[in-house]
Motif scaffolding. Structure first.
Motif, mmCIF file in Angstrom:
data_model
loop_
_atom_site.group_PDB
_atom_site.id
_atom_site.type_symbol
_atom_site.label_atom_id
_atom_site.label_comp_id
_atom_site.label_asym_id
_atom_site.label_seq_id
_atom_site.Cartn_x
_atom_site.Cartn_y
_atom_site.Cartn_z
ATOM 1 N N SER A 1 1.089 -0.935 0.305
ATOM 2 C CA SER A 1 -0.161 -0.455 -0.173
ATOM 3 C C SER A 1 0.869 1.388 -0.417
ATOM 4 N N PHE A 2 0.446 2.393 -0.555
ATOM 5 C CA PHE A 2 1.221 3.981 -0.612
ATOM 6 C C PHE A 2 0.233 5.034 0.190
ATOM 7 N N LEU A 3 0.822 5.816 1.153
ATOM 8 C CA LEU A 3 -0.051 6.337 1.039
ATOM 9 C C LEU A 3 0.528 8.041 1.111
ATOM 10 N N ALA A 4 0.021 9.098 0.394
ATOM 11 C CA ALA A 4 0.795 10.292 0.389
ATOM 12 C C ALA A 4 -0.556 11.000 0.846
ATOM 13 N N TYR A 5 -0.100 12.444 2.382
ATOM 14 C CA TYR A 5 -0.861 13.485 2.246
ATOM 15 C C TYR A 5 0.535 14.862 2.635
ATOM 16 N N ALA A 6 -0.214 15.837 2.636
ATOM 17 C CA ALA A 6 0.519 17.240 3.261
ATOM 18 C C ALA A 6 0.199 17.596 4.343
ATOM 19 N N ILE A 7 0.398 18.076 5.740
ATOM 20 C CA ILE A 7 0.248 19.421 6.677
ATOM 21 C C ILE A 7 0.482 20.547 6.602
ATOM 22 N N THR A 8 -0.061 21.179 6.396
ATOM 23 C CA THR A 8 0.288 23.149 6.319
ATOM 24 C C THR A 8 0.431 23.202 7.865
ATOM 25 N N PRO A 9 1.158 24.825 7.134
ATOM 26 C CA PRO A 9 1.148 25.435 8.694
ATOM 27 C C PRO A 9 0.112 25.443 9.887
ATOM 28 N N GLU A 10 -0.772 25.378 9.048
ATOM 29 C CA GLU A 10 -1.739 26.315 10.638
ATOM 30 C C GLU A 10 -1.895 24.307 10.702
ATOM 31 N N GLY A 11 -1.520 23.087 9.964
ATOM 32 C CA GLY A 11 -1.892 22.364 10.879
ATOM 33 C C GLY A 11 -3.465 21.569 9.877
ATOM 34 N N ASP A 12 -3.588 21.444 8.657
ATOM 35 C CA ASP A 12 -4.563 21.526 7.866
ATOM 36 C C ASP A 12 -4.020 20.020 6.750
ATOM 37 N N THR A 13 -5.042 19.266 6.798
ATOM 38 C CA THR A 13 -4.500 17.791 6.337
ATOM 39 C C THR A 13 -4.990 17.628 4.565
ATOM 40 N N THR B 1 4.508 20.225 5.377
ATOM 41 C CA THR B 1 4.644 18.590 4.596
ATOM 42 C C THR B 1 4.190 18.054 4.176
ATOM 43 N N ILE B 2 4.702 17.238 3.291
ATOM 44 C CA ILE B 2 4.532 16.279 3.330
ATOM 45 C C ILE B 2 5.320 14.760 3.822
ATOM 46 N N PHE B 3 4.257 14.125 3.763
ATOM 47 C CA PHE B 3 4.176 12.458 4.809
ATOM 48 C C PHE B 3 4.094 11.563 3.774
ATOM 49 N N VAL B 4 4.706 10.810 3.337
ATOM 50 C CA VAL B 4 4.963 9.416 2.937
ATOM 51 C C VAL B 4 5.281 7.844 3.219
ATOM 52 N N GLU B 5 3.923 7.216 3.308
ATOM 53 C CA GLU B 5 4.216 6.004 4.199
ATOM 54 C C GLU B 5 3.925 5.072 3.033
ATOM 55 N N GLY B 6 4.768 3.463 3.432
ATOM 56 C CA GLY B 6 4.819 2.542 2.338
ATOM 57 C C GLY B 6 4.608 1.385 3.036
ATOM 58 N N VAL B 7 3.983 0.496 2.904
ATOM 59 C CA VAL B 7 3.552 -0.953 3.109
ATOM 60 C C VAL B 7 4.083 -2.243 2.213
ATOM 61 N N TYR B 8 5.238 -2.975 2.398
ATOM 62 C CA TYR B 8 6.067 -3.732 2.428
ATOM 63 C C TYR B 8 5.635 -4.697 2.148
ATOM 64 N N ASP B 9 5.512 -6.308 1.822
ATOM 65 C CA ASP B 9 4.581 -7.638 1.893
ATOM 66 C C ASP B 9 5.976 -8.528 1.355
ATOM 67 N N ASN B 10 6.765 -8.665 2.257
ATOM 68 C CA ASN B 10 8.179 -10.140 1.856
ATOM 69 C C ASN B 10 7.732 -11.483 2.426
ATOM 70 N N THR B 11 6.598 -11.889 2.411
ATOM 71 C CA THR B 11 6.268 -12.994 3.106
ATOM 72 C C THR B 11 6.194 -14.033 1.503
ATOM 73 N N SER B 12 5.581 -15.829 1.473
ATOM 74 C CA SER B 12 5.386 -15.655 0.789
ATOM 75 C C SER B 12 3.840 -15.659 0.221
ATOM 76 N N ALA B 13 3.536 -15.143 0.592
ATOM 77 C CA ALA B 13 1.568 -14.561 1.021
ATOM 78 C C ALA B 13 1.528 -13.978 -0.225
ATOM 79 N N ASN B 14 2.499 -13.265 -0.796
ATOM 80 C CA ASN B 14 2.775 -12.403 -1.374
ATOM 81 C C ASN B 14 2.855 -12.781 -3.401
ATOM 82 N N PRO B 15 2.550 -13.030 -4.041
ATOM 83 C CA PRO B 15 2.109 -13.774 -5.386
ATOM 84 C C PRO B 15 2.833 -13.400 -6.227
#
Length: 165
Positions: A64-76, A106-120
């Motif tokens: 999965s992949f997620l990216a969002y920004a938070i302004t100096p005023e705290g808005d997402t 600030t731009i925040f980015v999050e990536g999730v990786y699956d290094n299991t045998s269940a990942n086809p």
């Protein structure tokens, strides 16, 4: 069609967060065999920008992949969310209108990786350590990037439509 005889008033700028980019990945992108791991990166903008597109980039272990920004005023500000990553769908995602991001956001980015045998799509059976490698473009190595295409901000950019007519 022909090329314009004059250069563009504001050439586009591109910057990369994460692998080969301007922000470090935390923790370093080393994915242990048999694990599902989350990695993050972030960057604070030194100036106002007008964002045209974002391009998330991962390889075969991406989950999965997620990216969002938070302004100096705290808005997402949501940039992109891909809950089920598909390596074959990598693309530049264009906003409907130019997106203004102000200095100090600030731009925040999050990536999730699956290094299991269940990942086809896992290229290794059994799973093995997979990491980013300097300069490598091999699909069996990994990457974690958000590529941002933008312009220096100009008043009212946020009112410009990017939709095809």
């Amino acid at each position: 069609r022909s090329f314009s005889p004059t250069p563009p008033e504001r050439p586009t700028i591109e910057f990369i967060l994460g692998t080969s980019g301007i922000s470090r990945i935390d923790p370093p992108l080393v994915i242990k065999p048999g694990s599902i791991q989350t990695f993050r990166t972030q960057y604070t903008l030194p100036e106002n920008l007008s964002v045209l597109t974002v391009n998330p980039h991962m390889h075969l272990l991406g989950k999965s992949f997620l990216a969002y920004a938070i302004t100096p005023e705290g808005d997402t500000i949501r940039l992109i969310r891909i809950p089920k990553w598909d390596f074959r769908w990598q693309y530049f995602y264009t906003f409907r209108k130019i997106l203004k991001l102000t200095k100090g956001t600030t731009i925040f980015v999050e990536g999730v990786y699956d290094n299991t045998s269940a990942n086809p799509l896992n290229p290794f059976n059994p799973p093995q350590v997979v990491a980013e490698r300097d300069g490598s473009m091999r699909t069996t190595d990994e990457m974690f990037q958000l590529i941002v295409t933008c312009l220096p901000y100009k008043a009212n950019d946020e009112n410009i439509s990017l939709e095809l007519k």
